[in-house]
Scaffold this active site. Structure first.
Site, PDB file in Angstrom:
ATOM      1  CG  ASP A  33      55.228   4.357  12.866  1.00  0.00           C
ATOM      2  OD1 ASP A  33      54.723   3.254  13.153  1.00  0.00           O
ATOM      3  OD2 ASP A  33      55.535   4.680  11.698  1.00  0.00           O
ATOM      4  CG  HIS A  34      53.909   0.063  18.716  1.00  0.00           C
ATOM      5  ND1 HIS A  34      55.152  -0.445  19.000  1.00  0.00           N
ATOM      6  CD2 HIS A  34      53.127  -0.259  19.792  1.00  0.00           C
ATOM      7  CE1 HIS A  34      55.135  -1.048  20.157  1.00  0.00           C
ATOM      8  NE2 HIS A  34      53.917  -0.950  20.667  1.00  0.00           N
ATOM      9  NE  ARG A  35      54.533   1.922  10.391  1.00  0.00           N
ATOM     10  CZ  ARG A  35      54.380   2.581   9.241  1.00  0.00           C
ATOM     11  NH1 ARG A  35      54.053   1.909   8.142  1.00  0.00           N
ATOM     12  NH2 ARG A  35      54.542   3.890   9.185  1.00  0.00           N
TER      13      ARG A  35
END
Length: 489
Positions: free
Chosen positions: A461-463
């Site tokens: 998850d790049h968040r």
């Protein structure tokens, strides 16, 4: 672990009615009391029959409906508190549902093989035999209302006979604003026109003051300007709303622009999703809303293969070794074990729970090795075997498959070199492990040798996880695999 769901509305009837008497002492001084006796209030107690509903339980956080696998008890059977009544199939497992109360299974509302939404009554429990008839009547009313089909769509031929009954009490039409006609007199005062009509009149050099509008209250519309300019209307005028015929109103509406699905090929078979397949489909669609990225890393496995040959006779599996290595690496990189659920914040999980994907008949499930970093390798392997057996018999409890913080998917046993995994909802990363195969490798001095190497791909998850975080985690994981002595400590 079993569940015993009863509806709140039904359990309210279990409270026994009690009589309460008002106190003979009054809060005000005695000198103000009247000598005449005050009338006593009468309290009426209503005795209600104790018929309780057995409702569809929520066996997991993602469950929206359940399927009745089998009824352990039949109608008329006497039940004791804590006794299994029905087996329910959730989106991940089959579970026994128990009862909290003694009583008689008076009626079965949802039969075997059918589904019901979470919270819906699936059976009725009576306290005495005198209440069985009333419970059966309630069950018939519930099943009748649930199974009553909507009124069939009337064809044009059907409405020929039913029109007098339908039009006997016509619905009053919604009053529309009066529309001016071209033959009507021009209204006095300033001409009212839409902004687009004024723009068109200026472009086509039409005197808007000489036009008679056909819009509401004599408003000049773009169509009026185009007609005066002698050009084709840019778009057809929208007719005023008129009462629709009965047959047209009864016709099912389809969303505009929806392309019809192509018919199946001749000889094809359409198979509906099972409960588990529907849950997997829903989770995969939800995963597509998360911005993810992928990082691959080669890992040499000669030392791990040697260790595996030593511990394999003791019941240790390669899955347990990889899960232990991933858990130890996550302990050094907690951000990869974090989760983001609301898009506004993320959570550092206090436990490292490794979920491992397992293919079972008709679906996919991820049993969870809880606190994998704290368990020794042999206990972890034993726990994993128990989870796999329970998963394949569909006996996993909710906390055994929905508490993962990091997922491991291994297709190496099938000879798969590399693959990408889809991030499960509610987790920060998933690791896809390929097969370990002999590969020619050059060392720092330029000498070539053949070593076993596997490719590992991590979807994150790049968040909350960035490229540097994932690269550091994979370096740590590679060092643990290449020096696996710490796995047995």
């Amino acid at each position: 672990m079993a569940f015993s769901p009863l509806s709140n509305a039904a359990t309210s009837a279990t409270a026994k009615p009690t009589l309460s008497f008002s106190s003979s002492l009054y809060p005000w001084p005695r000198r103000f009391q009247s000598s005449a006796p005050l009338p006593r209030r009468r309290r009426f107690v209503s005795i209600q029959s104790k018929i309780r509903e057995i409702f569809m339980p929520a066996l997991s956080s993602t469950m929206t409906e359940g399927k009745i696998v089998s009824w352990v008890k039949s109608e008329g059977d006497v039940l004791s508190k804590g006794e299994s009544v029905v087996v329910v199939e959730s989106d991940k497992a089959d579970m026994d549902v128990e009862t909290f109360y003694d009583g008689i299974l008076a009626a079965i509302v949802v039969p075997e093989g059918e589904t019901a939404p979470v919270g819906a009554p699936i059976g009725l429990l009576a306290e005495t035999e005198d209440e069985i008839a009333e419970a059966k009547a309630k069950a018939a009313a519930k099943s009748g209302s649930a199974s009553a089909p909507p009124s069939p769509t009337k064809t044009e031929a059907d409405t020929t006979f039913d029109t007098p009954a339908v039009t006997a009490t016509p619905t009053p039409a919604i009053p529309q604003p009066p529309r001016a006609t071209p033959g009507s007199s021009k209204p006095s005062g300033k001409v009212v026109a839409t902004p687009f009509a004024k723009k068109l009149a200026k472009q086509h050099k039409v005197d808007i003051n000489k036009l008679v509008g056909t819009g509401p209250y004599g408003r000049v519309t773009p169509e009026d300007v185009e007609a005066a300019a002698g050009i084709k209307p840019s778009k057809p005028a929208v007719p005023a709303a008129q009462p629709a015929p009965v047959a047209a109103a009864a016709a099912p509406s389809k969303p505009a622009g929806a392309a019809p699905l192509p018919p199946p090929l001749p000889g094809s078979t359409v198979v509906p999703f099972t409960t588990m397949q529907a849950a997997v489909s829903k989770n995969m669609m939800e995963s597509l809303t998360v911005p993810t990225f992928r990082v691959g890393y080669p890992v040499l496995t000669d030392a791990l293969d040697t260790l595996y040959e030593k511990v394999k006779p003791k019941g240790v599996t390669m899955t347990a070794l990889l899960a232990k290595a991933a858990a130890m690496a996550l302990a050094q990189h907690p951000v990869v074990n974090a989760t983001c659920k609301d898009g506004k914040s993320f959570t550092y999980n206090s436990s490292i729970n490794i979920a491992v994907a397992v293919a079972i008949n008709g679906g996919l499930i991820t049993p969870v090795l809880q606190d994998a970093d704290k368990l020794d390798l042999y206990l972890l392997s034993q726990k994993w075997k128990e989870l796999v057996e329970k998963a394949r018999s569909k006996q996993l409890q909710p906390h055994e498959y929905n508490s993962g913080t990091f997922t491991l998917s291994n297709l190496g046993m099938f000879g798969v070199d590399r693959f990408d995994a889809i991030l499960p909802p509610g987790q920060g990363a998933i690791m896809a492990v390929g097969a370990s195969k002999p590969t020619v490798v050059a060392d720092a001095d330029g000498f070539f040798s053949v070593k076993s190497k596997m490719l590992v791909n991590v979807t994150a998850d790049h968040r909350i996880i960035y490229g540097a975080d994932l690269a550091a985690f994979l370096q740590t994981f590679s060092k643990i695999v290449q020096n696996p002595e710490s796995l047995t400590l």
